[in-house]
Design a protein around this motif. Structure first.
Motif, PDB file in Angstrom:
ATOM      1  N   LEU A 187       7.607   5.441  -4.696  1.00 58.89           N
ATOM      2  CA  LEU A 187       7.369   4.754  -3.277  1.00 58.89           C
ATOM      3  C   LEU A 187       7.766   3.215  -3.738  1.00 58.89           C
ATOM      4  N   LYS A 188       8.652   2.343  -2.835  1.00 54.95           N
ATOM      5  CA  LYS A 188       8.817   1.006  -3.525  1.00 54.95           C
ATOM      6  C   LYS A 188       7.644   0.179  -2.897  1.00 54.95           C
ATOM      7  N   HIS A 189       7.187   0.523  -1.734  1.00 57.29           N
ATOM      8  CA  HIS A 189       6.386  -0.454  -1.024  1.00 57.29           C
ATOM      9  C   HIS A 189       5.463  -0.052   0.018  1.00 57.29           C
ATOM     10  N   ARG A 190       4.356  -0.802   0.402  1.00 55.44           N
ATOM     11  CA  ARG A 190       3.408  -0.267   1.424  1.00 55.44           C
ATOM     12  C   ARG A 190       4.374  -0.168   2.774  1.00 55.44           C
ATOM     13  N   HIS A 191       5.206  -1.104   2.883  1.00 58.76           N
ATOM     14  CA  HIS A 191       5.967  -1.281   4.240  1.00 58.76           C
ATOM     15  C   HIS A 191       6.846  -0.072   4.549  1.00 58.76           C
ATOM     16  N   ASP A 192       7.012   0.672   3.349  1.00 55.88           N
ATOM     17  CA  ASP A 192       7.615   2.363   3.348  1.00 55.88           C
ATOM     18  C   ASP A 192       7.202   3.146   4.102  1.00 55.88           C
ATOM     19  N   LEU A 193       5.646   3.203   3.885  1.00 48.42           N
ATOM     20  CA  LEU A 193       4.822   3.983   4.848  1.00 48.42           C
ATOM     21  C   LEU A 193       4.913   3.882   6.308  1.00 48.42           C
ATOM     22  N   ARG A 194       4.961   2.354   6.798  1.00 53.94           N
ATOM     23  CA  ARG A 194       5.064   2.319   8.032  1.00 53.94           C
ATOM     24  C   ARG A 194       6.495   2.881   8.419  1.00 53.94           C
ATOM     25  N   ALA A 250      -5.615  -1.497   8.928  1.00 57.30           N
ATOM     26  CA  ALA A 250      -6.320  -0.321   8.207  1.00 57.30           C
ATOM     27  C   ALA A 250      -7.486  -0.768   7.660  1.00 57.30           C
ATOM     28  N   ALA A 251      -7.803  -1.844   7.201  1.00 60.95           N
ATOM     29  CA  ALA A 251      -8.871  -2.258   6.456  1.00 60.95           C
ATOM     30  C   ALA A 251      -9.924  -2.559   7.662  1.00 60.95           C
ATOM     31  N   LEU A 252      -9.506  -3.094   8.804  1.00 61.67           N
ATOM     32  CA  LEU A 252     -10.709  -3.610   9.865  1.00 61.67           C
ATOM     33  C   LEU A 252     -11.003  -2.478  10.583  1.00 61.67           C
ATOM     34  N   LEU A 253     -10.035  -1.332  10.535  1.00 64.46           N
ATOM     35  CA  LEU A 253     -10.245  -0.151  11.523  1.00 64.46           C
ATOM     36  C   LEU A 253     -11.768   0.703  11.439  1.00 64.46           C
ATOM     37  N   ASP A 254     -12.408   0.565  12.515  1.00 66.64           N
ATOM     38  CA  ASP A 254     -13.710   1.065  12.646  1.00 66.64           C
ATOM     39  C   ASP A 254     -13.361   2.730  12.805  1.00 66.64           C
ATOM     40  N   PRO A 286      -9.651 -11.299   2.846  1.00 69.58           N
ATOM     41  CA  PRO A 286      -8.391 -11.653   2.096  1.00 69.58           C
ATOM     42  C   PRO A 286      -8.703 -11.268   0.636  1.00 69.58           C
ATOM     43  N   ASP A 287      -9.772 -11.301  -0.169  1.00 67.99           N
ATOM     44  CA  ASP A 287      -9.880 -10.826  -1.300  1.00 67.99           C
ATOM     45  C   ASP A 287      -9.492  -9.201  -1.379  1.00 67.99           C
ATOM     46  N   PHE A 288     -10.143  -8.497  -0.384  1.00 66.46           N
ATOM     47  CA  PHE A 288      -9.938  -7.083  -0.257  1.00 66.46           C
ATOM     48  C   PHE A 288      -8.470  -6.791  -0.314  1.00 66.46           C
ATOM     49  N   LEU A 289      -7.724  -7.747   0.671  1.00 68.31           N
ATOM     50  CA  LEU A 289      -6.404  -7.125   0.819  1.00 68.31           C
ATOM     51  C   LEU A 289      -5.581  -7.369  -0.360  1.00 68.31           C
ATOM     52  N   ALA A 290      -5.923  -8.403  -1.028  1.00 66.05           N
ATOM     53  CA  ALA A 290      -5.401  -8.850  -2.444  1.00 66.05           C
ATOM     54  C   ALA A 290      -5.487  -7.471  -3.360  1.00 66.05           C
ATOM     55  N   LYS A 291      -6.598  -7.198  -3.258  1.00 67.88           N
ATOM     56  CA  LYS A 291      -6.947  -6.107  -4.328  1.00 67.88           C
ATOM     57  C   LYS A 291      -6.098  -5.097  -3.837  1.00 67.88           C
ATOM     58  N   VAL A 292      -5.917  -4.627  -2.556  1.00 70.34           N
ATOM     59  CA  VAL A 292      -5.047  -3.543  -2.065  1.00 70.34           C
ATOM     60  C   VAL A 292      -3.604  -3.833  -2.677  1.00 70.34           C
ATOM     61  N   ARG A 293      -3.309  -5.002  -2.361  1.00 64.13           N
ATOM     62  CA  ARG A 293      -1.797  -5.377  -3.021  1.00 64.13           C
ATOM     63  C   ARG A 293      -1.557  -5.015  -4.535  1.00 64.13           C
ATOM     64  N   GLU A 294      -2.489  -5.530  -5.121  1.00 62.56           N
ATOM     65  CA  GLU A 294      -2.466  -5.595  -6.510  1.00 62.56           C
ATOM     66  C   GLU A 294      -2.664  -4.118  -7.067  1.00 62.56           C
ATOM     67  N   SER A 295      -3.583  -3.272  -6.618  1.00 61.58           N
ATOM     68  CA  SER A 295      -3.979  -1.969  -6.989  1.00 61.58           C
ATOM     69  C   SER A 295      -2.805  -0.936  -6.524  1.00 61.58           C
ATOM     70  N   ALA A 323      -6.925   3.976  -1.312  1.00 65.98           N
ATOM     71  CA  ALA A 323      -6.413   5.185  -1.195  1.00 65.98           C
ATOM     72  C   ALA A 323      -6.488   5.646   0.086  1.00 65.98           C
ATOM     73  N   ALA A 324      -7.432   5.460   0.918  1.00 69.64           N
ATOM     74  CA  ALA A 324      -7.643   5.629   2.440  1.00 69.64           C
ATOM     75  C   ALA A 324      -6.907   4.815   3.066  1.00 69.64           C
ATOM     76  N   ILE A 325      -6.483   3.396   2.864  1.00 66.41           N
ATOM     77  CA  ILE A 325      -5.997   2.698   3.611  1.00 66.41           C
ATOM     78  C   ILE A 325      -4.476   2.941   3.691  1.00 66.41           C
ATOM     79  N   LEU A 326      -4.085   3.201   2.686  1.00 67.98           N
ATOM     80  CA  LEU A 326      -2.511   4.135   2.382  1.00 67.98           C
ATOM     81  C   LEU A 326      -2.235   5.095   3.340  1.00 67.98           C
ATOM     82  N   GLY A 327      -3.325   5.933   3.583  1.00 70.92           N
ATOM     83  CA  GLY A 327      -3.251   7.131   4.292  1.00 70.92           C
ATOM     84  C   GLY A 327      -3.082   6.765   5.846  1.00 70.92           C
TER      85      GLY A 327
END
Length: 338
Positions: free
Chosen positions: A262-269, A169-173, A243-252, A153-157
């Motif tokens: 909302l069709k896709h994460r790309h729409d957020l960008r 977003a996943a790698l951002l400190d 890679p496993d976490f990003l796959a989980k982001v896509r899946e969930s 949820a935080a990554i989408l934000g």
């Protein structure tokens, strides 16, 4: 000198077998960058399988003509011959050849320009306006949090408020980013970027800097993500590989986004880009307005700034977020989708 060097080895001293030698050369050239090495190695293996069929067994047999021949093979697969490929996959495979051959040879004498060689264009023109309201995203995030996916949820934000890719977003400190915000009002995006933008090297410590301004809503997203980060320096859960976490982001997130319209994460960008266009020009983006409402020179200037914010090196790419530079960006009669 490489630890793999042997006097009788034709693969520039990195061991027998083209695929194995390429992997070893990458490990020497990129110490500690395990994910990057693994990614390029996997793409290099695909080239090695093709090269074997061509009778090429050693790295010294590869020249620029070889890479052009390989590009022709990939281009044929773009056109549906055999198992088809996406343009992005084909370009990534050619790019990997450049990276591995530079690592093997110690120079860039043998290389190819992927987009030019494939004669293909990766970007598309957006014809449907993204959702600018944050209400639906808030519902998505609440749903994910209820399911125990707080970090997703935080990554989408972060994607929505800072225009980040999921990997960025996943790698951002976020804790470091908050400190940067306090000092300058912007944050520096370095990790997970594409095309070198944001990355630094020992020889060029300020190369392709990517500073993104922080709005009030972005500050809220950063603050929430920083709390989830805890004592680590990113949002990747302990014990999880990127890679496993990003796959989980896509899946969930995929099904939940669609559930709330909302069709896709790309729409957020895309929503972020359209907001930036409004901020820079004072007018809605072409995909929202349905046509140009600012002059083309001002439009181009805005697109150049937005491309830099999104981490793109080419201004044409932002048509996938803002709509066409030719007008009629949201014309419903057009059937091409982003």
């Amino acid at each position: 000198m490489s630890q793999f060097l042997t006097h009788n080895d034709c693969n520039f001293g990195y061991g027998r077998g083209l695929s194995y030698a390429g992997h070893n050369a990458l490990k020497v050239a990129m110490p500690g960058q395990f994910h990057t090495v693994a990614t390029h190695s996997d793409r290099w293996k695909q080239f090695c399988l093709w090269a074997k069929c061509m009778g090429i067994k050693e790295a010294h047999e590869i020249n620029n003509h070889t890479l052009r021949h390989y590009a022709e093979y990939l281009r044929a697969r773009l056109n549906g011959e055999g198992q088809s490929l996406s343009v992005a996959t084909a370009q990534n495979r050619l790019s990997a050849c450049n990276v591995v051959l530079r690592a093997l040879r110690g120079n860039g004498d043998i290389s190819i320009k992927p987009a030019e060689a494939l004669q293909a264009n990766r970007h598309k023109v957006r014809t449907e306006a993204p959702e600018l309201s944050r209400e639906k995203l808030a519902q998505v995030q609440a749903d994910l949090i209820m399911k125990g996916h707080d970090r997703i949820a935080a990554i989408l934000g972060l994607c929505r408020e800072l225009g980040l890719r999921s990997k960025e977003a996943a790698l951002l400190d976020c804790q470091k980013a908050l400190q940067q915000y306090k000092e300058s009002g912007s944050i520096d995006i370095e990790l997970g970027t594409k095309g070198g933008r944001g990355k630094r090297t020992a020889t060029s410590p300020s190369r392709a800097e990517r500073w993104v301004p922080v709005t009030d809503t972005a500050l809220l997203a950063l603050t929430q993500a920083a709390k989830l980060q805890g004592t680590t320096n990113n949002l990747i859960p302990a014990g999880k590989r990127l890679p496993d976490f990003l796959a989980k982001v896509r899946e969930s997130s995929g099904s939940v986004l669609k559930q709330y319209g909302l069709k896709h994460r790309h729409d957020l960008r895309a929503a972020y880009a359209c907001e930036q266009y409004q901020r820079l020009t004072g007018k809605p983006a072409p995909v929202i307005a349905g046509d140009f409402v600012v002059d083309k020179s001002r439009d181009l200037e805005a697109r150049q700034k937005i491309a830099a914010l999104l981490g793109h090196n080419r201004v044409e790419v932002v048509s996938a977020y803002l709509g066409s530079r030719k007008g009629k960006g949201a014309d419903s009669s057009r059937t091409r989708k982003h």
